[in-house]
Design an enzyme around this catalytic site. Structure first.
Site, PDB file in Angstrom:
ATOM      1  N   TYR A   1       4.337  -3.562  -9.733  1.00  0.00           N
ATOM      2  CA  TYR A   1       3.204  -4.325  -9.207  1.00  0.00           C
ATOM      3  C   TYR A   1       2.352  -4.846 -10.347  1.00  0.00           C
ATOM      4  O   TYR A   1       2.166  -4.161 -11.362  1.00  0.00           O
ATOM      5  CB  TYR A   1       2.302  -3.431  -8.345  1.00  0.00           C
TER       6      TYR A   1
ATOM      7  N   TYR B   1      10.965   1.553  -6.429  1.00  0.00           N
ATOM      8  CA  TYR B   1      10.315   2.110  -7.628  1.00  0.00           C
ATOM      9  C   TYR B   1      10.012   3.591  -7.422  1.00  0.00           C
ATOM     10  O   TYR B   1       9.818   4.046  -6.298  1.00  0.00           O
ATOM     11  CB  TYR B   1       9.042   1.325  -7.967  1.00  0.00           C
TER      12      TYR B   1
ATOM     13  N   ARG C   1      10.173   4.906  -3.664  1.00  0.00           N
ATOM     14  CA  ARG C   1       9.832   4.106  -2.491  1.00  0.00           C
ATOM     15  C   ARG C   1      10.962   3.105  -2.220  1.00  0.00           C
ATOM     16  O   ARG C   1      11.410   2.407  -3.125  1.00  0.00           O
ATOM     17  CB  ARG C   1       8.538   3.284  -2.724  1.00  0.00           C
TER      18      ARG C   1
ATOM     19  N   HIS D   1       9.832  -2.676  -0.179  1.00  0.00           N
ATOM     20  CA  HIS D   1       8.964  -2.989   0.964  1.00  0.00           C
ATOM     21  C   HIS D   1       7.969  -4.077   0.605  1.00  0.00           C
ATOM     22  O   HIS D   1       7.658  -4.297  -0.563  1.00  0.00           O
ATOM     23  CB  HIS D   1       8.210  -1.734   1.437  1.00  0.00           C
TER      24      HIS D   1
ATOM     25  N   HIS E   1       4.048  -5.154   1.792  1.00  0.00           N
ATOM     26  CA  HIS E   1       2.853  -4.738   2.550  1.00  0.00           C
ATOM     27  C   HIS E   1       2.344  -5.917   3.374  1.00  0.00           C
ATOM     28  O   HIS E   1       2.274  -7.042   2.876  1.00  0.00           O
ATOM     29  CB  HIS E   1       1.740  -4.303   1.597  1.00  0.00           C
TER      30      HIS E   1
END
Lengths: 189, 234
Positions: free
Chosen positions: B105, B144, B154, B157, B159
Protein backbone atom coordinates in the site's frame (compact mmCIF):
# COMPACT_ATOMS: atom_id res chain seq x y z
CA UNK A 1 -36.34 -11.49 -4.90
CA UNK A 2 -34.79 -11.13 -1.48
CA UNK A 3 -31.07 -10.53 -1.32
CA UNK A 4 -29.05 -10.34 1.82
CA UNK A 5 -26.98 -7.34 2.85
CA UNK A 6 -23.27 -7.70 2.17
CA UNK A 7 -21.28 -8.53 5.28
CA UNK A 8 -19.00 -5.91 6.80
CA UNK A 9 -15.21 -6.07 6.90
CA UNK A 10 -12.69 -3.94 8.77
CA UNK A 11 -11.34 -0.72 7.24
CA UNK A 12 -7.89 -2.09 8.12
CA UNK A 13 -4.82 0.03 8.84
CA UNK A 14 -4.46 1.70 5.44
CA UNK A 15 -7.87 3.34 4.99
CA UNK A 16 -6.46 6.84 4.77
CA UNK A 17 -5.34 6.33 1.17
CA UNK A 18 -8.93 5.73 0.10
CA UNK A 19 -10.83 7.87 2.56
CA UNK A 20 -8.77 11.00 3.20
CA UNK A 21 -10.19 12.80 0.17
CA UNK A 22 -13.42 13.29 2.14
CA UNK A 23 -11.79 14.18 5.47
CA UNK A 24 -13.76 17.10 6.83
CA UNK A 25 -13.27 18.49 10.32
CA UNK A 26 -15.05 21.80 9.66
CA UNK A 27 -18.72 21.09 9.00
CA UNK A 28 -20.06 24.62 8.96
CA UNK A 29 -18.50 27.32 6.84
CA UNK A 30 -19.00 31.06 7.32
CA UNK A 31 -22.60 32.12 6.92
CA UNK A 32 -24.09 28.94 8.34
CA UNK A 33 -26.53 29.82 11.10
CA UNK A 34 -26.24 28.49 14.61
CA UNK A 35 -24.19 28.21 17.75
CA UNK A 36 -20.57 27.32 16.96
CA UNK A 37 -19.12 24.35 18.82
CA UNK A 38 -15.81 22.52 18.66
CA UNK A 39 -15.77 18.97 19.94
CA UNK A 40 -12.56 17.13 20.70
CA UNK A 41 -11.68 13.86 22.31
CA UNK A 42 -9.84 10.59 22.01
CA UNK A 43 -10.63 7.08 20.87
CA UNK A 44 -9.29 4.69 23.53
CA UNK A 45 -8.90 0.90 23.51
CA UNK A 46 -9.43 -1.54 26.39
CA UNK A 47 -6.07 -0.53 27.92
CA UNK A 48 -6.86 3.18 27.74
CA UNK A 49 -4.37 3.57 24.91
CA UNK A 50 -5.23 6.01 22.13
CA UNK A 51 -6.24 4.36 18.85
CA UNK A 52 -4.15 5.96 16.10
CA UNK A 53 -5.92 4.28 13.20
CA UNK A 54 -9.58 5.08 13.79
CA UNK A 55 -11.86 7.29 11.76
CA UNK A 56 -15.13 8.83 12.88
CA UNK A 57 -17.94 10.03 10.63
CA UNK A 58 -20.60 12.50 11.65
CA UNK A 59 -24.13 13.12 10.46
CA UNK A 60 -26.22 15.97 11.78
CA UNK A 61 -29.08 18.34 11.10
CA UNK A 62 -28.48 22.06 10.68
CA UNK A 63 -29.22 24.47 13.51
CA UNK A 64 -32.91 24.57 12.51
CA UNK A 65 -33.19 20.81 12.93
CA UNK A 66 -33.36 20.05 9.20
CA UNK A 67 -31.35 17.29 7.48
CA UNK A 68 -29.88 17.93 4.02
CA UNK A 69 -31.63 14.85 2.65
CA UNK A 70 -34.65 14.38 0.37
CA UNK A 71 -36.54 12.27 2.92
CA UNK A 72 -36.63 14.95 5.60
CA UNK A 73 -40.26 16.10 5.29
CA UNK A 74 -40.04 18.99 7.74
CA UNK A 75 -40.88 22.52 6.73
CA UNK A 76 -37.70 24.07 8.15
CA UNK A 77 -34.97 26.17 6.50
CA UNK A 78 -32.37 24.32 4.41
CA UNK A 79 -28.91 25.78 3.96
CA UNK A 80 -27.37 24.81 0.62
CA UNK A 81 -23.83 25.11 1.96
CA UNK A 82 -24.46 22.82 4.94
CA UNK A 83 -24.25 19.10 4.18
CA UNK A 84 -24.11 17.90 7.79
CA UNK A 85 -21.40 15.34 7.10
CA UNK A 86 -17.94 15.08 8.66
CA UNK A 87 -15.09 12.57 8.54
CA UNK A 88 -12.14 12.83 10.93
CA UNK A 89 -9.25 10.37 11.33
CA UNK A 90 -7.59 10.12 14.75
CA UNK A 91 -3.99 11.26 15.16
CA UNK A 92 -1.13 9.19 16.62
CA UNK A 93 -2.53 9.67 20.15
CA UNK A 94 -6.06 8.73 19.17
CA UNK A 95 -7.21 12.37 19.23
CA UNK A 96 -9.81 13.92 16.98
CA UNK A 97 -11.31 17.39 16.80
CA UNK A 98 -14.02 18.97 14.69
CA UNK A 99 -15.95 22.22 14.48
CA UNK A 100 -19.61 22.55 13.60
CA UNK A 101 -22.84 24.23 14.64
CA UNK A 102 -25.03 22.71 17.31
CA UNK A 103 -27.83 20.87 15.50
CA UNK A 104 -31.45 21.75 16.12
CA UNK A 105 -33.92 19.23 17.50
CA UNK A 106 -35.37 16.69 15.07
CA UNK A 107 -38.47 14.53 15.53
CA UNK A 108 -38.34 11.08 17.10
CA UNK A 109 -40.50 8.08 16.24
CA UNK A 110 -43.48 9.34 18.21
CA UNK A 111 -43.32 12.80 16.66
CA UNK A 112 -41.91 14.20 19.88
CA UNK A 113 -38.68 16.14 19.45
CA UNK A 114 -35.40 14.39 20.17
CA UNK A 115 -32.72 16.33 22.03
CA UNK A 116 -30.07 17.82 19.72
CA UNK A 117 -27.54 15.16 18.76
CA UNK A 118 -24.94 14.17 16.19
CA UNK A 119 -25.02 10.62 14.80
CA UNK A 120 -21.56 9.05 14.81
CA UNK A 121 -20.03 6.09 12.96
CA UNK A 122 -16.75 4.67 14.25
CA UNK A 123 -14.36 2.62 12.10
CA UNK A 124 -10.86 1.34 12.87
CA UNK A 125 -8.38 -1.43 12.29
CA UNK A 126 -9.54 -4.31 14.49
CA UNK A 127 -13.19 -3.31 14.22
CA UNK A 128 -14.97 -5.72 11.91
CA UNK A 129 -18.14 -3.72 11.64
CA UNK A 130 -19.03 -0.07 12.07
CA UNK A 131 -20.04 1.06 15.54
CA UNK A 132 -22.77 3.66 15.91
CA UNK A 133 -23.11 6.12 18.74
CA UNK A 134 -24.42 9.64 19.34
CA UNK A 135 -23.09 12.89 20.75
CA UNK A 136 -25.53 14.88 22.90
CA UNK A 137 -24.95 18.32 24.41
CA UNK A 138 -24.52 19.32 28.07
CA UNK A 139 -27.10 21.45 29.90
CA UNK A 140 -29.71 20.54 27.32
CA UNK A 141 -33.19 20.37 28.90
CA UNK A 142 -34.36 17.93 26.20
CA UNK A 143 -31.85 15.27 27.26
CA UNK A 144 -34.04 14.26 30.20
CA UNK A 145 -36.88 13.09 27.96
CA UNK A 146 -34.86 12.06 24.92
CA UNK A 147 -36.05 8.93 23.16
CA UNK A 148 -32.64 7.36 22.49
CA UNK A 149 -31.07 8.33 25.84
CA UNK A 150 -34.03 6.75 27.61
CA UNK A 151 -33.13 3.39 25.99
CA UNK A 152 -29.78 3.47 27.80
CA UNK A 153 -29.17 2.46 31.42
CA UNK A 154 -29.00 5.73 33.44
CA UNK A 155 -25.46 5.08 34.68
CA UNK A 156 -24.17 4.82 31.10
CA UNK A 157 -25.97 7.83 29.59
CA UNK A 158 -23.16 10.24 30.38
CA UNK A 159 -20.94 8.46 27.84
CA UNK A 160 -23.16 9.98 25.15
CA UNK A 161 -23.14 13.55 26.48
CA UNK A 162 -20.23 15.86 25.63
CA UNK A 163 -18.60 17.58 28.61
CA UNK A 164 -18.13 21.29 29.06
CA UNK A 165 -14.66 22.79 29.24
CA UNK A 166 -14.11 25.24 32.11
CA UNK A 167 -13.89 28.85 30.93
CA UNK A 168 -15.43 28.41 27.48
CA UNK A 169 -18.81 27.58 26.03
CA UNK A 170 -17.44 26.74 22.63
CA UNK A 171 -15.21 23.74 23.36
CA UNK A 172 -16.72 20.40 24.34
CA UNK A 173 -15.02 17.10 25.16
CA UNK A 174 -16.28 13.70 24.14
CA UNK A 175 -14.31 10.43 24.14
CA UNK A 176 -14.94 7.07 22.52
CA UNK A 177 -14.02 4.29 24.96
CA UNK A 178 -14.10 1.01 23.11
CA UNK A 179 -14.08 -1.41 26.04
CA UNK A 180 -13.95 -1.51 29.83
CA UNK A 181 -14.73 1.07 32.54
CA UNK A 182 -16.68 3.99 31.10
CA UNK A 183 -17.26 2.09 27.86
CA UNK A 184 -19.14 4.24 25.37
CA UNK A 185 -22.71 3.21 24.61
CA UNK A 186 -22.95 1.86 21.07
CA UNK A 187 -26.23 1.34 19.29
CA UNK A 188 -27.52 -1.52 17.18
CA UNK A 189 -28.55 0.64 14.23
CA UNK B 1 -44.71 14.24 11.11
CA UNK B 2 -45.77 10.82 9.97
CA UNK B 3 -43.47 7.95 10.79
CA UNK B 4 -41.13 7.00 7.95
CA UNK B 5 -40.10 3.36 7.49
CA UNK B 6 -36.72 2.32 8.88
CA UNK B 7 -34.20 -0.12 7.42
CA UNK B 8 -34.00 -3.86 8.02
CA UNK B 9 -31.48 -5.36 10.40
CA UNK B 10 -28.98 -8.12 9.62
CA UNK B 11 -30.02 -11.75 10.05
CA UNK B 12 -28.12 -13.61 12.76
CA UNK B 13 -24.67 -14.70 11.63
CA UNK B 14 -24.63 -12.67 8.44
CA UNK B 15 -22.54 -9.85 9.93
CA UNK B 16 -19.39 -10.27 12.04
CA UNK B 17 -19.38 -10.21 15.83
CA UNK B 18 -17.21 -7.37 17.11
CA UNK B 19 -14.99 -9.74 19.09
CA UNK B 20 -13.37 -12.29 16.78
CA UNK B 21 -10.36 -13.52 18.82
CA UNK B 22 -8.61 -15.03 15.79
CA UNK B 23 -8.30 -11.44 14.52
CA UNK B 24 -6.03 -10.26 17.31
CA UNK B 25 -6.69 -6.52 16.88
CA UNK B 26 -10.37 -7.06 17.66
CA UNK B 27 -9.66 -8.17 21.23
CA UNK B 28 -9.03 -4.73 22.73
CA UNK B 29 -11.23 -2.80 20.35
CA UNK B 30 -14.50 -4.74 20.57
CA UNK B 31 -17.12 -3.41 23.00
CA UNK B 32 -17.75 -5.69 25.99
CA UNK B 33 -21.28 -4.37 26.61
CA UNK B 34 -24.14 -5.40 24.36
CA UNK B 35 -25.28 -2.85 21.79
CA UNK B 36 -28.45 -0.89 22.62
CA UNK B 37 -31.15 -1.45 20.00
CA UNK B 38 -32.02 1.88 18.38
CA UNK B 39 -35.26 2.10 16.38
CA UNK B 40 -34.60 4.19 13.31
CA UNK B 41 -35.58 7.85 13.48
CA UNK B 42 -35.19 10.66 10.99
CA UNK B 43 -31.51 10.78 12.04
CA UNK B 44 -30.89 7.22 10.81
CA UNK B 45 -33.07 7.18 7.67
CA UNK B 46 -31.33 10.25 6.29
CA UNK B 47 -27.62 10.44 5.45
CA UNK B 48 -25.06 12.39 3.47
CA UNK B 49 -25.78 13.06 -0.19
CA UNK B 50 -22.81 13.47 -2.55
CA UNK B 51 -23.15 15.47 -5.73
CA UNK B 52 -22.27 13.99 -9.17
CA UNK B 53 -19.83 16.79 -9.93
CA UNK B 54 -17.47 15.42 -7.29
CA UNK B 55 -16.63 12.48 -9.59
CA UNK B 56 -14.27 12.41 -12.56
CA UNK B 57 -12.93 9.82 -15.01
CA UNK B 58 -9.52 9.44 -13.39
CA UNK B 59 -11.18 8.65 -10.08
CA UNK B 60 -12.66 5.46 -11.58
CA UNK B 61 -9.53 4.47 -13.52
CA UNK B 62 -6.74 3.69 -11.08
CA UNK B 63 -4.41 2.91 -14.00
CA UNK B 64 -4.52 6.48 -15.33
CA UNK B 65 -3.74 8.56 -12.28
CA UNK B 66 -0.03 8.98 -13.14
CA UNK B 67 2.13 9.61 -16.20
CA UNK B 68 2.81 5.91 -16.78
CA UNK B 69 0.88 2.66 -16.44
CA UNK B 70 1.09 0.72 -13.19
CA UNK B 71 2.69 -2.72 -13.17
CA UNK B 72 0.51 -5.77 -12.77
CA UNK B 73 -2.50 -7.44 -14.29
CA UNK B 74 -5.10 -4.87 -15.39
CA UNK B 75 -8.62 -5.73 -14.26
CA UNK B 76 -12.10 -4.26 -14.45
CA UNK B 77 -14.04 -4.39 -11.19
CA UNK B 78 -17.68 -3.60 -11.77
CA UNK B 79 -21.06 -4.38 -10.32
CA UNK B 80 -24.20 -2.91 -8.89
CA UNK B 81 -25.20 -1.51 -5.55
CA UNK B 82 -28.64 -2.92 -4.75
CA UNK B 83 -30.88 -3.09 -1.73
CA UNK B 84 -32.17 -6.39 -0.34
CA UNK B 85 -35.21 -6.16 -2.60
CA UNK B 86 -32.96 -5.95 -5.67
CA UNK B 87 -33.66 -2.27 -6.24
CA UNK B 88 -30.72 -0.24 -7.55
CA UNK B 89 -29.15 2.22 -5.13
CA UNK B 90 -28.69 5.22 -7.39
CA UNK B 91 -26.14 8.03 -7.22
CA UNK B 92 -24.45 6.66 -4.17
CA UNK B 93 -20.76 7.15 -3.45
CA UNK B 94 -18.46 4.12 -3.70
CA UNK B 95 -14.87 4.52 -2.49
CA UNK B 96 -12.15 1.90 -3.05
CA UNK B 97 -8.56 1.42 -1.92
CA UNK B 98 -6.10 -1.41 -2.35
CA UNK B 99 -2.49 -2.62 -2.42
CA UNK B 100 -0.51 -2.52 -5.66
CA UNK B 101 0.27 -5.61 -7.72
CA UNK B 102 3.20 -6.43 -5.45
CA UNK B 103 1.03 -6.35 -2.32
CA UNK B 104 2.18 -2.95 -1.03
CA UNK B 105 0.00 0.00 0.00
CA UNK B 106 1.07 3.57 -0.60
CA UNK B 107 0.85 4.27 3.14
CA UNK B 108 3.57 5.15 5.63
CA UNK B 109 2.54 2.38 8.04
CA UNK B 110 2.97 -0.33 5.38
CA UNK B 111 6.54 -1.57 5.76
CA UNK B 112 6.14 -4.77 3.72
CA UNK B 113 9.33 -5.35 1.72
CA UNK B 114 7.65 -5.19 -1.64
CA UNK B 115 8.14 -2.36 -4.14
CA UNK B 116 5.97 0.70 -4.36
CA UNK B 117 4.78 1.58 -7.85
CA UNK B 118 5.26 5.22 -8.81
CA UNK B 119 2.34 4.86 -11.23
CA UNK B 120 -0.18 3.49 -8.75
CA UNK B 121 -1.83 5.27 -5.83
CA UNK B 122 -4.38 2.55 -5.15
CA UNK B 123 -7.54 4.56 -4.52
CA UNK B 124 -10.58 5.68 -6.44
CA UNK B 125 -14.24 6.61 -6.15
CA UNK B 126 -17.39 6.64 -8.23
CA UNK B 127 -21.08 7.44 -8.02
CA UNK B 128 -23.43 4.66 -9.05
CA UNK B 129 -25.55 5.35 -12.14
CA UNK B 130 -29.33 5.20 -12.49
CA UNK B 131 -29.17 1.36 -12.45
CA UNK B 132 -26.91 1.28 -9.39
CA UNK B 133 -23.86 0.37 -11.51
CA UNK B 134 -20.25 1.28 -10.78
CA UNK B 135 -17.05 0.39 -12.65
CA UNK B 136 -13.36 0.70 -11.78
CA UNK B 137 -10.29 -0.06 -13.88
CA UNK B 138 -7.38 -1.09 -11.69
CA UNK B 139 -4.70 -3.75 -11.29
CA UNK B 140 -5.15 -6.98 -9.41
CA UNK B 141 -3.76 -6.37 -5.91
CA UNK B 142 -1.10 -8.70 -4.52
CA UNK B 143 -1.38 -10.78 -1.37
CA UNK B 144 0.78 -9.57 1.52
CA UNK B 145 2.00 -10.78 4.91
CA UNK B 146 0.78 -9.23 8.15
CA UNK B 147 1.53 -9.64 11.84
CA UNK B 148 -1.64 -11.27 13.15
CA UNK B 149 -0.06 -14.70 13.69
CA UNK B 150 2.87 -16.75 12.44
CA UNK B 151 3.06 -16.71 8.63
CA UNK B 152 -0.18 -14.73 8.27
CA UNK B 153 -1.05 -13.53 4.75
CA UNK B 154 -3.99 -11.46 3.60
CA UNK B 155 -5.67 -12.78 0.46
CA UNK B 156 -5.79 -10.31 -2.41
CA UNK B 157 -8.60 -7.84 -1.75
CA UNK B 158 -10.04 -4.44 -2.60
CA UNK B 159 -11.54 -2.31 0.19
CA UNK B 160 -14.98 -0.82 -0.52
CA UNK B 161 -16.79 1.99 1.31
CA UNK B 162 -20.43 2.60 0.37
CA UNK B 163 -22.91 5.10 1.79
CA UNK B 164 -26.31 4.13 0.45
CA UNK B 165 -29.38 6.29 0.98
CA UNK B 166 -29.21 6.62 4.77
CA UNK B 167 -26.99 6.72 7.84
CA UNK B 168 -28.39 3.24 8.57
CA UNK B 169 -27.08 1.77 5.29
CA UNK B 170 -23.39 2.75 5.63
CA UNK B 171 -21.12 -0.19 4.78
CA UNK B 172 -17.37 -0.79 4.65
CA UNK B 173 -16.30 -4.16 3.31
CA UNK B 174 -13.66 -5.98 1.26
CA UNK B 175 -13.89 -7.75 -2.10
CA UNK B 176 -11.92 -10.94 -2.72
CA UNK B 177 -11.04 -12.97 -5.83
CA UNK B 178 -12.40 -16.39 -6.80
CA UNK B 179 -10.21 -19.40 -6.06
CA UNK B 180 -7.81 -17.57 -3.75
CA UNK B 181 -6.05 -20.30 -1.72
CA UNK B 182 -5.49 -17.93 1.21
CA UNK B 183 -9.20 -17.39 1.95
CA UNK B 184 -9.64 -20.38 4.33
CA UNK B 185 -6.76 -19.11 6.47
CA UNK B 186 -7.69 -15.44 6.72
CA UNK B 187 -9.29 -14.43 10.05
CA UNK B 188 -10.75 -11.27 8.55
CA UNK B 189 -12.52 -13.03 5.68
CA UNK B 190 -13.69 -15.70 8.13
CA UNK B 191 -15.01 -13.29 10.79
CA UNK B 192 -18.60 -13.75 9.58
CA UNK B 193 -20.20 -17.00 10.77
CA UNK B 194 -22.55 -17.54 7.84
CA UNK B 195 -20.73 -19.22 4.94
CA UNK B 196 -22.94 -17.85 2.19
CA UNK B 197 -22.53 -14.35 3.61
CA UNK B 198 -18.76 -14.81 3.38
CA UNK B 199 -18.97 -16.10 -0.17
CA UNK B 200 -20.86 -12.96 -1.14
CA UNK B 201 -17.54 -11.13 -0.63
CA UNK B 202 -15.89 -13.10 -3.44
CA UNK B 203 -16.13 -11.45 -6.83
CA UNK B 204 -17.04 -13.52 -9.89
CA UNK B 205 -14.87 -13.74 -12.97
CA UNK B 206 -16.95 -12.07 -15.69
CA UNK B 207 -16.33 -12.49 -19.44
CA UNK B 208 -18.89 -9.82 -20.21
CA UNK B 209 -16.95 -6.98 -18.64
CA UNK B 210 -13.60 -8.21 -19.93
CA UNK B 211 -11.97 -5.88 -22.47
CA UNK B 212 -10.42 -8.06 -25.19
CA UNK B 213 -6.67 -7.64 -25.39
CA UNK B 214 -6.62 -5.34 -22.37
CA UNK B 215 -8.15 -6.41 -19.05
CA UNK B 216 -10.08 -9.22 -17.36
CA UNK B 217 -13.38 -8.49 -15.65
CA UNK B 218 -14.57 -9.26 -12.13
CA UNK B 219 -18.09 -8.63 -10.97
CA UNK B 220 -18.94 -7.63 -7.41
CA UNK B 221 -22.45 -6.62 -6.40
CA UNK B 222 -22.93 -4.88 -3.07
CA UNK B 223 -26.20 -5.33 -1.22
CA UNK B 224 -27.32 -2.74 1.33
CA UNK B 225 -30.01 -3.09 4.00
CA UNK B 226 -33.51 -3.10 2.57
CA UNK B 227 -36.33 -0.86 3.69
CA UNK B 228 -38.98 -1.88 6.18
CA UNK B 229 -42.38 -2.07 4.55
CA UNK B 230 -44.28 -0.74 7.54
CA UNK B 231 -43.82 2.55 9.33
CA UNK B 232 -41.47 2.69 12.29
CA UNK B 233 -42.97 1.47 15.52
CA UNK B 234 -44.03 3.94 18.11
Amino acid sequence: MTLRATTSQTVGPFFSIGLERLNRAGLAGPGIAGERVTIEGRVLDADGVGVPDAIIELWQANSYGKYAHPEDPQDKPMEAAFQGYGRIPTDEDGKFRFATVKPGAVPGPDGKLQAPHIAVSVFMRGLLRRLVTRIYFPDEPGNAGDFALSLVAPERRQTLIARKTPGTDELLKWDVIMQGPGETVFFDC
Amino acid sequence: MSNLPGYRRALTGTQPEYLHPAYVSSRKRAPAQPLVYLPHTLSEITGPVFAPETVNVKACDLTRQHSGEPLGERIIVSGRVLDEDGKPVRKTLVEVWQANAAGRYRHKVDQHQAPLDANFSGHGYALTDSEGRYRFITVRPGAYPWGNHHNAWRPAHVHFSVFGPAFATRLVTQMYFPGDPLLPFDPIYNCTADESARQQLISAFDWESTIPGHALGYKFDIILNGREATPMEK
